[in-house]
Structures are given as C-alpha cells and as structure tokens.
Design a protein around this motif. Structure first.
Motif, short mmCIF file in Angstrom:
data_model
loop_
_atom_site.label_atom_id
_atom_site.label_comp_id
_atom_site.label_asym_id
_atom_site.label_seq_id
_atom_site.Cartn_x
_atom_site.Cartn_y
_atom_site.Cartn_z
N GLN A 159 19.92 -19.72 -51.70
CA GLN A 159 19.39 -21.06 -51.90
C GLN A 159 19.52 -21.92 -50.63
N ASN A 160 19.50 -21.28 -49.49
CA ASN A 160 19.58 -22.02 -48.22
C ASN A 160 18.22 -22.65 -47.91
N ASN A 161 17.91 -23.71 -48.66
CA ASN A 161 16.56 -24.27 -48.63
C ASN A 161 16.40 -25.35 -47.55
N ARG A 162 16.63 -24.93 -46.31
CA ARG A 162 16.31 -25.82 -45.19
C ARG A 162 14.80 -26.06 -45.20
N PRO A 163 14.31 -27.07 -44.49
CA PRO A 163 12.89 -27.45 -44.63
C PRO A 163 11.89 -26.31 -44.48
N GLY A 164 12.02 -25.48 -43.46
CA GLY A 164 11.05 -24.42 -43.26
C GLY A 164 11.08 -23.38 -44.37
N ARG A 165 12.27 -23.05 -44.80
CA ARG A 165 12.39 -22.07 -45.87
C ARG A 165 11.93 -22.66 -47.20
N ALA A 166 12.22 -23.93 -47.43
CA ALA A 166 11.77 -24.58 -48.66
C ALA A 166 10.25 -24.55 -48.75
N ARG A 167 9.58 -24.78 -47.63
CA ARG A 167 8.12 -24.75 -47.61
C ARG A 167 7.60 -23.35 -47.95
N ALA A 168 8.23 -22.32 -47.39
CA ALA A 168 7.80 -20.95 -47.68
C ALA A 168 8.05 -20.59 -49.14
N ASN A 169 9.18 -21.02 -49.69
CA ASN A 169 9.48 -20.73 -51.09
C ASN A 169 8.46 -21.37 -52.02
N VAL A 170 8.07 -22.60 -51.73
CA VAL A 170 7.08 -23.28 -52.56
C VAL A 170 5.74 -22.58 -52.47
N ALA A 171 5.35 -22.19 -51.27
CA ALA A 171 4.06 -21.52 -51.09
C ALA A 171 4.00 -20.21 -51.87
N HIS A 172 5.13 -19.51 -51.96
CA HIS A 172 5.18 -18.23 -52.67
C HIS A 172 4.65 -18.36 -54.10
N HIS A 173 4.94 -19.47 -54.75
CA HIS A 173 4.54 -19.63 -56.15
C HIS A 173 3.38 -20.61 -56.33
N TYR A 174 3.49 -21.77 -55.71
CA TYR A 174 2.56 -22.85 -56.02
C TYR A 174 1.26 -22.79 -55.22
N MET A 232 11.13 -30.47 -59.89
CA MET A 232 11.34 -30.17 -58.47
C MET A 232 12.81 -29.91 -58.14
N PHE A 233 13.73 -30.55 -58.85
CA PHE A 233 15.15 -30.45 -58.50
C PHE A 233 15.65 -29.01 -58.59
N GLU A 234 15.01 -28.18 -59.42
CA GLU A 234 15.39 -26.77 -59.51
C GLU A 234 15.19 -26.03 -58.19
N HIS A 235 14.39 -26.61 -57.27
CA HIS A 235 14.10 -25.97 -55.99
C HIS A 235 14.95 -26.52 -54.85
N VAL A 236 15.83 -27.46 -55.14
CA VAL A 236 16.65 -28.08 -54.08
C VAL A 236 17.70 -27.11 -53.57
N GLY A 237 18.38 -26.41 -54.48
CA GLY A 237 19.44 -25.49 -54.09
C GLY A 237 20.81 -26.13 -54.21
N VAL A 238 21.78 -25.34 -54.64
CA VAL A 238 23.10 -25.88 -54.95
C VAL A 238 23.77 -26.50 -53.72
N GLY A 239 23.45 -26.02 -52.52
CA GLY A 239 24.06 -26.57 -51.32
C GLY A 239 23.42 -27.86 -50.81
#
Length: 422
Positions: free
Chosen positions: A115-130, A253-260
C-alpha cells in the motif's frame, strides 16, 4: 500419497466449512464428494487437475479466484456466488490450517509495502481498474456511473432511486448552503457533484480524480448539466490540491489511500476545509480488527487498496485536528448494491467477453460475487464519517438529516428527478 493427503485435507476442510446447503465436489479422476446438509443453496464444482486441489488448499484466498478464472475449478451446478456463499457463511467458526495462518502473518507484515501509494504509484493503481473501457461499467452501473454503495430506503428499491437516496443522504449530512464551494476527492464520473450543485444548491464543485476515463466522462456530463460553469474537474492527487472549501466529500476513495497515508490524508483535508466547514467521508470499512487486503483483490482488481478498521483511521483523524461529529455504519447496503450489479453484469456478460475475453468475464463475475459475499457474511460494511474543524459546525441532534432529506426530495420533484439520474 500426496494426492491422497490433499484429498483428505480437502474433505476435512470442506466438511467444517459447508454446514448448511449442499456442495458436490468432483475430483480430477472423476470421484465425487458431498458436503452439507442436503438443503439449498446447491452447487457443484469440478477440479480439472490434482495441482488445482493442492493450490486451493495452500492459498485459498488467492487461488480460488485464479482457479475459477483459469477453468481449473469449474462450476457445474449453481454459480460461483453459490460456491462462495457455501464456503464463507460459516467460515468464522473454522480455524485456518497452519500454512494459511503463516501466509496471513506474512501478508499482514508486508501490507504497508503493498500500500505504498505515493503519487505515481497511486495513479498507476487507479488506472489499473478505473481506466478500463467505459462500456464495461455501462453494463451494470446506473445511468450516472455511481460506482459505490447505494442507500436502500426500503426492500426492493431499484438501483437508480437507491443511488439517488445515497446522494440525498450525503448532501443532507454536508449541511450545504447556497454558494458553498465543495471539493469531491475521488469524484468518479461526477454524479455526486452534479447532485450537490443542481439539486442541493452548491455554488461551485471541484472534483479530483486520478482516472483519465472518469475525468473525461465527468467533464462531458457536466457540460450538459444545468450549470456547466459551476464545475471544475481535474486529474489531480489530493495531496496536490490547493485552496479552501466549505464542504469536502469523498465517496469510495479512502480505500485507496493506504494504511501508511492516513495521517497525510486527514491533515490535508484539515488544511483544505474552512474553519466552519464540514466533511463527509463514505468508504468501505472493516468492523473487525485490522487486517490485510484480500490477495486476489490486490492482484487483479484494486492494487494498493485497503479496508481500514475504526482503530486504524480514527487515531489519524485525532492527530489531524479534525473532529469526528458523526459515524454511521451502513450494514448490508453494499451487498444489495452488488447483487444488482452482478445480475446486470451477467445479463450482459456476452458484451463483456466481446470487450475483453472469457477469462476477463470470469474474473469480473468472481469479483462481484466475492464482494457481495464479503458484505453479507464477513465483517465488511460502509462507514460514513462526518468531520469538522469545529464541533459547533454541526447540529447537536440528527434531526436535521431527515429534515434536509425532505427538502432535497422536494427539489428533486421540482426538477423531475424522482427516479432518474442527475
């Protein structure tokens, strides 16, 4: 010998899991085993190879979905939902085996890395599904692409009016006044922001998303709305959003923030909210102790996702300076939403196969089925958390929610929106 051991272990596991209903299992060599009490629901599955049995036993959370996708576990009677229901509804009473417990411990240990959702990785994770083909979502969502839990005010309510009720419920809790500036973090296709402007009377709505497909759709729909100048949709990470807002809302959206990143999220919301502002956070939460994300969901559907427990996110709120003014738990509403989505998807399944392929359609069927059973039989629910910078910003009783919902219903009637999308 290994094959015999695997079959014996499978039989012992299923005997404990399937106590009600009926599950028939056909082994790779054609032999059959039966579990349950002979009542409904009924399902029959077939393993196509011995290694499939071993894989399921070693890592059921990941492998059940993969075996179904790859047709190494075939459902001959009933549906994969029926199979999951039989396996999950009494699962809390069964202690996992040693190998599964070891895997669970490892997954809990590495969840911050996943869940290391730094900005670049967060963008890629969102693109994977949405950023999948928009026509896929048209197969099962309502006409405004509300890809989050609906709010069912009575049994049998249709999806469109239940999604309308969700928007109304959220708008009432936001205590919107004419001219308010609203920020929607994770705005999707913009259905909620359009409701807040066109029905609830917000003066301006900013929607941010990391999905290019959703951004495109939100802008196109806003251009046809009654007040197109009132919308500003951006491809933007919440950490980069400037300004101050009277109201902040975030749905799914909060489910995509990540515990850290809980601290960073709530501190940013504190900074974005005006001194007398109100925020409403709607997300999938875990009613049990903290846990890791389901590995199949992590790998195939929502990489970087996390379903937080109350004990995980409330300390971050306390540290941010925000005040919790209300928490509502919506039990089983998402199960009802997912049931409708699954029925709609299966009715148009051939179109999903045409868009992608048969394996993708099985994956999506498993995703919708597994999600529904999680909300029905596990400790998963929707949390609606109302926040403010000052505790006096919100009335001292909940009477205002019903009163404001009644006013919003009148506004919907004037606009002719009683059962259709905004």
């Amino acid at each position: 010998m290994l094959q015999t051991y695997a079959e014996r272990l499978l039989a012992n596991t299923l005997k404990d899991l399937v106590r009600r209903g009926t599950l028939d299992v056909t082994l790779p060599d054609g032999r059959r085993m039966n579990f349950g009490d002979g009542t409904a629901p009924r399902a029959a599955i077939r393993f196509t190879d011995t290694r499939a049995v071993l894989a399921l036993l070693m890592d059921p959370d990941l492998r059940l979905g993969e075996l179904f996708m790859d047709e190494r576990l075939v459902v001959d009677e009933g549906s994969i939902y029926d199979v999951l229901e039989l396996l999950l509804r009494d699962a809390d009473a069964v202690r996992p085996g040693a190998a599964v417990r070891m895997l669970d411990t490892m997954r809990m240990a590495i969840r911050r890395f996943l869940q290391n959702n730094r900005p670049g990785r967060a963008r890629a994770n969102v693109a994977h599904h949405y950023d999948l083909d928009d026509r896929l979502y048209a197969l099962f969502l309502d006409d405004q692409r509300q890809y989050s839990c609906a709010y069912f005010e009575h049994p049998g309510q249709d999806l469109e009016s239940a999604q309308r009720a969700k928007q109304r419920h959220i708008a009432a809790k936001l205590l919107l006044e004419p001219g308010h500036r609203v920020l929607d973090i994770g705005c999707g296709w913009g259905g909620l922001t359009r409701y807040l402007v066109e029905v609830a009377g917000a003066g301006h709505a900013t929607g941010i998303t990391l999905s290019e497909e959703q951004l495109k759709g939100a802008r196109e729909l806003a251009a046809r709305a009654g007040h197109p100048q009132a919308y500003d949709y951006r491809l933007e990470d919440y950490r980069a959003t400037p300004g101050r807002f009277d109201r902040i809302v975030s749905v799914g959206m909060f489910e995509h923030v990540g515990v850290g990143y809980h601290d960073a999220f709530f501190r940013k919301c504190h900074d974005l909210l005006t001194d007398d502002g109100v925020m409403l956070l709607h997300f999938i939460g875990n009613s049990d102790v903290p846990d890791f994300n389901n590995p199949w969901i992590e790998k195939y559907i929502f990489p970087g996702g996390h379903i937080p427990s109350l004990s995980e996110f409330t300390p971050a709120i306390e540290r941010s300076g925000l005040v919790v003014t209300d928490i509502e738990v919506l039990r089983l509403h998402y199960a009802s939403t997912l049931r409708i989505w699954r029925d709609r998807f299966l009715a148009r399944r051939a179109e999903a196969v045409a868009l992608y392929d048969e394996r993708f359609a099985r994956m999506w069927e498993y995703y919708l089925s597994m999600s529904e059973t999680a909300f029905r039989y596990q400790d998963i629910a929707i949390f609606q958390v109302q926040l403010a910078r000052r505790q006096e910003s919100v009335p001292l009783t909940r009477d205002y929610v019903g009163e404001r919902e009644a006013g919003l219903r009148e506004a919907e009637a004037r606009l002719g929106l009683m059962s259709s999308g905004t």
